[in-house]
Motif scaffolding. Structure first.
Motif, PDB file in Angstrom:
ATOM      1  N   ARG A  77      -0.118   0.083  -3.635  1.00 25.34           N
ATOM      2  CA  ARG A  77      -1.707   0.251  -3.617  1.00 25.34           C
ATOM      3  C   ARG A  77      -1.928   1.163  -2.632  1.00 25.34           C
ATOM      4  N   THR A  78      -1.301   1.609  -1.746  1.00 24.78           N
ATOM      5  CA  THR A  78      -1.786   2.796  -0.715  1.00 24.78           C
ATOM      6  C   THR A  78      -1.826   4.099  -1.279  1.00 24.78           C
ATOM      7  N   VAL A  79      -1.227   4.460  -2.524  1.00 22.68           N
ATOM      8  CA  VAL A  79      -1.335   5.478  -3.170  1.00 22.68           C
ATOM      9  C   VAL A  79      -2.803   5.973  -3.199  1.00 22.68           C
ATOM     10  N   ALA A 223     -12.193  10.436   7.373  1.00 22.05           N
ATOM     11  CA  ALA A 223     -11.347   9.266   7.843  1.00 22.05           C
ATOM     12  C   ALA A 223     -11.187   8.362   6.620  1.00 22.05           C
ATOM     13  N   LEU A 224     -10.055   8.001   6.393  1.00 26.41           N
ATOM     14  CA  LEU A 224      -9.797   6.986   5.214  1.00 26.41           C
ATOM     15  C   LEU A 224      -8.753   5.966   5.738  1.00 26.41           C
ATOM     16  N   CYS A 225      -9.277   4.796   5.459  1.00 25.30           N
ATOM     17  CA  CYS A 225      -8.443   3.616   5.836  1.00 25.30           C
ATOM     18  C   CYS A 225      -8.427   2.568   4.523  1.00 25.30           C
ATOM     19  N   GLU A 226      -7.293   1.993   4.503  1.00 27.63           N
ATOM     20  CA  GLU A 226      -7.137   0.966   3.419  1.00 27.63           C
ATOM     21  C   GLU A 226      -7.860  -0.257   4.067  1.00 27.63           C
ATOM     22  N   THR A 227      -8.397  -1.139   3.408  1.00 24.59           N
ATOM     23  CA  THR A 227      -8.839  -2.480   3.607  1.00 24.59           C
ATOM     24  C   THR A 227      -8.870  -3.382   2.753  1.00 24.59           C
ATOM     25  N   SER A 228      -9.024  -4.640   2.851  1.00 31.86           N
ATOM     26  CA  SER A 228      -9.195  -5.769   1.646  1.00 31.86           C
ATOM     27  C   SER A 228     -10.509  -5.553   0.998  1.00 31.86           C
ATOM     28  N   ARG A 229     -10.754  -6.284  -0.046  1.00 31.33           N
ATOM     29  CA  ARG A 229     -12.083  -6.101  -0.910  1.00 31.33           C
ATOM     30  C   ARG A 229     -13.000  -6.972   0.130  1.00 31.33           C
ATOM     31  N   ARG A 248     -17.180   2.906  -0.067  1.00 33.55           N
ATOM     32  CA  ARG A 248     -15.808   2.150  -0.290  1.00 33.55           C
ATOM     33  C   ARG A 248     -15.286   2.938  -1.684  1.00 33.55           C
ATOM     34  N   VAL A 249     -13.996   2.748  -1.786  1.00 35.88           N
ATOM     35  CA  VAL A 249     -13.454   3.433  -2.969  1.00 35.88           C
ATOM     36  C   VAL A 249     -12.477   2.273  -3.669  1.00 35.88           C
ATOM     37  N   ASP A 250     -12.330   2.052  -4.807  1.00 35.11           N
ATOM     38  CA  ASP A 250     -11.655   0.803  -5.415  1.00 35.11           C
ATOM     39  C   ASP A 250     -10.894   1.550  -6.515  1.00 35.11           C
ATOM     40  N   PHE A 255      -5.092  -2.160  -7.553  1.00 34.83           N
ATOM     41  CA  PHE A 255      -5.742  -2.990  -7.046  1.00 34.83           C
ATOM     42  C   PHE A 255      -5.972  -3.005  -5.497  1.00 34.83           C
ATOM     43  N   ALA A 256      -6.516  -1.990  -5.261  1.00 33.74           N
ATOM     44  CA  ALA A 256      -6.767  -1.243  -3.932  1.00 33.74           C
ATOM     45  C   ALA A 256      -7.998  -1.009  -3.532  1.00 33.74           C
ATOM     46  N   THR A 257      -8.376  -1.176  -2.246  1.00 32.22           N
ATOM     47  CA  THR A 257      -9.531  -0.712  -1.817  1.00 32.22           C
ATOM     48  C   THR A 257      -9.466   0.050  -0.539  1.00 32.22           C
TER      49      THR A 257
END
Length: 263
Positions: A77-79, A223-229, A248-250, A255-257
């Protein structure tokens, strides 16, 4: 050979491996390439080691990236962070100065650099992690692509980057401390807790990145960080309140945010 694969598949399936047939084929090829017996590799997998640690690599964004025991395994998902970063870098001048913070095995930085160079762009990449095993692994993966340094977040970076970072990839840990106990044993027992534990609400490290990022980003840098929905709204607020208007980007497909804050 068919009999060996069938027997191995049955053993893996009995151990609870959902994709037992595919794993049996991968383990068999890995044994042939490494000289390690397939039984030894299978026993490690059956004992609960992540498949990627047993194989010694993970496929990420079309690349085969080395991982060793004790290193966080990058999730597919981190792609989303890589795709978003490449789009954001379109309006940056060459060379694009990029940092892969909390880099683990260096997968994000490597994937970003490879994609950018395929577009004919120049990238100056620095990756950093606080974990010594991760630093060693990232140096092997990023040889010829970037520099890897050890240390805690921005304290690891050369001072010459202050105010000059175009793309800051920070796949920070975001699992709430109490939720780690509910994670699969592969993560709980085989990946470093420092790569999983995001503090009481999962956003402690993200807030530390948001605190310091404005001073390190170039004008217009991101700055870009992955997080949960569930955490996304609070993560957006954390960056916005610190002077980096965020969104936010989904990705339904992955299934990534992610959260993007831009100076």
């Amino acid at each position: 050979m068919h009999r060996v694969l069938a027997d191995l598949t049955a053993r893996l399936r009995a151990a609870g491996c959902v994709f037992a047939e595919e794993e049996a084929a991968l383990l068999t090829r890995a044994a042939a390439a490494s000289g390690v017996s397939v039984d030894e590799l299978a026993e490690r997998r059956i004992a609960g080691a992540p498949l990627e640690h047993v194989l010694g690599w993970v496929e990420f964004d079309g690349l085969r990236i080395g991982v060793e025991p004790g290193v966080f395994v990058p999730r597919q998902r981190t792609v989303l962070l890589v795709e978003t970063a490449v789009a954001l870098a379109a309006d940056r001048a060459d060379p694009v100065r990029a940092v892969d913070l909390c880099c683990g095995c260096g997968a994000l930085g490597l994937a970003f650099a490879v994609r950018m160079r395929a577009l004919g762009r120049e990238v100056e990449l620095v990756a950093a992690d606080v974990d010594e095993t991760a630093v060693r692994c990232a140096r092997a993966n990023l040889a010829g692509h970037g520099t890897v340094v050890g240390g805690d977040l921005f304290a690891a970076l050369p001072e010459s980057l202050r105010g000059r970072i175009d793309i800051l990839l920070a796949n920070v840990p975001y699992v709430p401390t109490d939720a780690i106990a509910d994670m699969p044993s592969e993560a709980r027992e085989h990946e470093p807790h420092v790569a999983l534990d995001g503090g009481p609400d999962g956003l402690t490290v993200l807030r530390r990145v948001a605190d310091a990022a404005p001073a390190w980003l170039a004008p217009g840098g991101a700055a870009l960080c992955e997080t949960s929905r569930d955490q996304a709204a609070e993560a957006v607020a954390a960056f916005t309140e610190r002077g980096l208007p965020a969104r936010r980007v989904d990705s339904e497909e992955l299934f990534a945010t992610a959260v993007v804050g831009r100076r």
